[in-house]
Design a protein around this motif. Structure first.
Motif, short mmCIF file in Angstrom:
data_model
loop_
_atom_site.label_atom_id
_atom_site.label_comp_id
_atom_site.label_asym_id
_atom_site.label_seq_id
_atom_site.Cartn_x
_atom_site.Cartn_y
_atom_site.Cartn_z
N GLU A 5 -1.43 -3.85 -5.38
CA GLU A 5 -1.94 -3.34 -4.11
C GLU A 5 -2.67 -4.44 -3.33
OE1 GLU A 5 -3.86 0.76 -2.45
OE2 GLU A 5 -4.36 0.17 -4.49
N GLU A 33 0.96 -0.79 -10.25
CA GLU A 33 0.78 -0.67 -8.80
C GLU A 33 -0.61 -1.13 -8.38
OE1 GLU A 33 1.94 3.12 -7.17
OE2 GLU A 33 4.05 2.53 -7.23
N GLU A 66 1.05 3.24 -13.22
CA GLU A 66 -0.08 3.30 -12.29
C GLU A 66 -0.83 1.97 -12.20
OE1 GLU A 66 -4.17 5.88 -11.55
OE2 GLU A 66 -2.84 6.45 -13.17
N GLY A 101 3.33 3.95 -4.49
CA GLY A 101 2.54 5.17 -4.48
C GLY A 101 3.34 6.44 -4.72
N GLY A 154 0.84 -1.19 0.00
CA GLY A 154 0.00 0.00 0.00
C GLY A 154 0.88 1.24 0.00
N LYS A 155 0.25 2.39 0.07
CA LYS A 155 0.96 3.66 -0.03
C LYS A 155 2.09 3.76 0.99
CE LYS A 155 0.27 8.54 -0.81
NZ LYS A 155 1.24 8.66 -1.86
N ASN A 156 3.23 4.24 0.51
CA ASN A 156 4.43 4.48 1.31
C ASN A 156 5.06 3.21 1.89
OD1 ASN A 156 4.24 7.20 0.74
ND2 ASN A 156 3.13 7.65 2.61
#
Length: 173
Positions: free
Chosen positions: A52, A48, A45, A39, A4-6
């Motif tokens: 995810e 990713e 895009e 992210g 996930g993000k970061n």
């Protein structure tokens, strides 16, 4: 931990053109994994999005259609340039202008571009500024090697910053 993000992600994978049985064009293993901050905008895009939620040890296998990857071939990105723009000190390096060579260039705004030489005449050079994989579907298969929290330094670097400014720039000291 889920991708996930970061999150700092390590993957091994095979990349094949136009399907699972297509030409193998890139492969990484556990000893040389693809590593990135999820992210941060450095990956395709849709690549990713397909990763995810996966966890360490999960396998993946998916196809990105060309419009989800590097886009279709854009005819406007194939241009004839005057041969004299390749002169340095009044000389043209003919070895640079070989069919298939990638030549780093800049546009009028100073943006860096890579163009492939596709034709050379006495007065012009036809260059293709499309991404080399434009128009191709990309098939990825592989395994998630690791997922962890990204460090402050990894986050700064992923966003295009650097840690040269010392402790006050968001980097760990």
């Amino acid at each position: 931990m889920e991708i996930g993000k970061n999150k700092f992600v390590s993957l091994s994978y095979q990349l094949r053109l136009n399907g699972a049985e297509g030409d193998l064009i890139e492969e990484t293993g556990a000893d040389n994994p693809l590593q990135f901050v999820f992210g941060a905008g450095r990956m395709i895009e849709m690549f990713e999005k397909k990763l995810e939620g996966l966890k360490k040890g999960d396998n993946f296998d998916f196809l990105l259609k060309s419009h989800e990857a590097y886009g279709e071939v854009n005819a406007d990105a194939i241009v004839d340039l005057p041969k004299n723009i390749f002169e340095v000190n009044g000389q043209i390096d003919e070895s640079l202008l070989k069919i298939g060579n990638m030549v780093p260039m800049q546009d009028a705004n100073g943006n860096r571009l890579n163009g492939m030489v596709i034709e050379v005449t006495d007065t012009t050079v036809k260059m293709d500024f499309n991404h080399p994989l434009a128009g191709d579907d990309l098939h990825f298969s592989g395994k998630v090697i690791d997922v962890r929290e990204a460090t402050e330094q990894e986050l700064v670097e992923a966003m295009g910053g650097s840690c040269s400014g010392g402790c006050g720039d968001g980097c760990s000291c």
